[in-house]
Design an enzyme around this catalytic site. Structure first.
Site, PDB file in Angstrom:
ATOM      1  N   GLU A 109       8.537  52.376  42.685  1.00 26.74           N
ATOM      2  CA  GLU A 109       9.106  51.532  43.742  1.00 26.74           C
ATOM      3  C   GLU A 109       8.783  50.066  43.503  1.00 26.74           C
ATOM      4  O   GLU A 109       8.085  49.698  42.544  1.00 26.74           O
ATOM      5  CB  GLU A 109       8.587  52.025  45.104  1.00 26.74           C
ATOM      6  CG  GLU A 109       9.055  53.463  45.366  1.00 26.74           C
ATOM      7  CD  GLU A 109       8.679  54.000  46.731  1.00 26.74           C
ATOM      8  OE1 GLU A 109       7.854  53.394  47.438  1.00 26.74           O
ATOM      9  OE2 GLU A 109       9.227  55.068  47.087  1.00 26.74           O
ATOM     10  N   GLU A 119      13.648  61.108  38.220  1.00 27.82           N
ATOM     11  CA  GLU A 119      14.581  61.688  37.245  1.00 27.82           C
ATOM     12  C   GLU A 119      15.134  60.593  36.330  1.00 27.82           C
ATOM     13  O   GLU A 119      15.315  60.802  35.123  1.00 27.82           O
ATOM     14  CB  GLU A 119      15.756  62.361  37.970  1.00 27.82           C
ATOM     15  CG  GLU A 119      15.367  63.523  38.883  1.00 27.82           C
ATOM     16  CD  GLU A 119      15.077  63.096  40.325  1.00 27.82           C
ATOM     17  OE1 GLU A 119      14.543  61.985  40.535  1.00 27.82           O
ATOM     18  OE2 GLU A 119      15.383  63.887  41.218  1.00 27.82           O
ATOM     19  N   CYS A 166      18.635  63.222  44.191  1.00 29.91           N
ATOM     20  CA  CYS A 166      19.578  62.433  45.006  1.00 29.91           C
ATOM     21  C   CYS A 166      20.923  62.338  44.292  1.00 29.91           C
ATOM     22  O   CYS A 166      21.048  62.666  43.107  1.00 29.91           O
ATOM     23  CB  CYS A 166      19.005  61.046  45.290  1.00 29.91           C
ATOM     24  SG  CYS A 166      19.143  59.881  43.915  1.00 29.91           S
ATOM     25  N   CYS A 217      20.956  60.379  41.035  1.00 26.69           N
ATOM     26  CA  CYS A 217      20.315  61.118  39.934  1.00 26.69           C
ATOM     27  C   CYS A 217      21.209  62.234  39.425  1.00 26.69           C
ATOM     28  O   CYS A 217      21.263  62.501  38.224  1.00 26.69           O
ATOM     29  CB  CYS A 217      18.970  61.670  40.380  1.00 26.69           C
ATOM     30  SG  CYS A 217      17.720  60.378  40.536  1.00 26.69           S
ATOM     31  N   CYS A 274      14.134  56.271  40.729  1.00 21.10           N
ATOM     32  CA  CYS A 274      13.789  57.671  40.935  1.00 21.10           C
ATOM     33  C   CYS A 274      13.094  58.256  39.704  1.00 21.10           C
ATOM     34  O   CYS A 274      13.298  57.802  38.575  1.00 21.10           O
ATOM     35  CB  CYS A 274      15.048  58.482  41.199  1.00 21.10           C
ATOM     36  SG  CYS A 274      15.807  58.171  42.796  1.00 21.10           S
ATOM     37  N   ASN A 304       8.729  58.359  40.218  1.00 21.18           N
ATOM     38  CA  ASN A 304       9.427  57.260  40.885  1.00 21.18           C
ATOM     39  C   ASN A 304       8.564  55.998  40.845  1.00 21.18           C
ATOM     40  O   ASN A 304       7.331  56.064  40.894  1.00 21.18           O
ATOM     41  CB  ASN A 304       9.874  57.627  42.303  1.00 21.18           C
ATOM     42  CG  ASN A 304       8.791  58.168  43.204  1.00 21.18           C
ATOM     43  OD1 ASN A 304       7.835  58.785  42.749  1.00 21.18           O
ATOM     44  ND2 ASN A 304       8.924  57.952  44.495  1.00 21.18           N
TER      45      ASN A 304
END
Ligand code: THU
Length: 133
Positions: free
Chosen positions: A44, A55, A86, A89, A53, A42
């Site tokens: 940010e 993935e 999530c 994803c 994310c 991930n």
């Protein structure tokens, strides 16, 4: 590659996560049908909504290297029980490999196993765009 190997690659990727805001470090490792591995973490941003994310990072790497499907994905976090991908994803994984196996694991060695399709029942995908009458 064994599933342990793939999960180890996801753990390694989590170590590269840029997550200074959530402190939630996620790593993903995708194995393609020909045995190549694409990892992601991930990433940010100070503008919080722009975070990506793990993935999705791995998928972007896979597709941008010319591969459009995959067999398995491992996701590593330090959550117990292991976190699952999530919703966003799940949709992004479904686009490329609805029947791929998903391993969710953590630092305790706990492993949950599922498939993209099981994580996104009745998922919307490329086929739906061809089904209008
Ligand atoms: N995150 C992922 O990388 N993958 C998921 O499937 C769930 C959430 C990241 C996004 C954010 O950087 C942090 O975890 C906390 O939500």
């Amino acid at each position: 590659m064994t599933k342990e190997d793939l999960m180890a690659r996801a753990q390694e990727a989590a170590g590269l996560a840029y997550a200074p805001y959530s402190n939630f470090f996620v790593g993903a490792a995708i194995e393609t049908n020909d045995g190549r591995v694409f990892t992601g973490c991930n990433v940010e941003n100070a503008s919080y909504g722009l975070g990506r994310c793990a993935e999705q990072t791995a998928i972007q790497k896979m597709v941008s290297e010319g591969v459009k499907t995959f067999a398995r994905i491992a996701v590593f976090t330090r959550a117990s029980p292991p976190s699952s991908p999530c919703g966003a994803c799940r949709q992004i994984l479904f686009e490329f490999a609805p029947d791929a196996i998903v391993y969710m694991t953590n630092h305790n060695g706990e492993v949950l196993e599922s498939t993209v399709r099981a994580l996104l029942p009745l998922g919307f995908g490329p086929q739906d765009l061809k089904s209008t009458t």
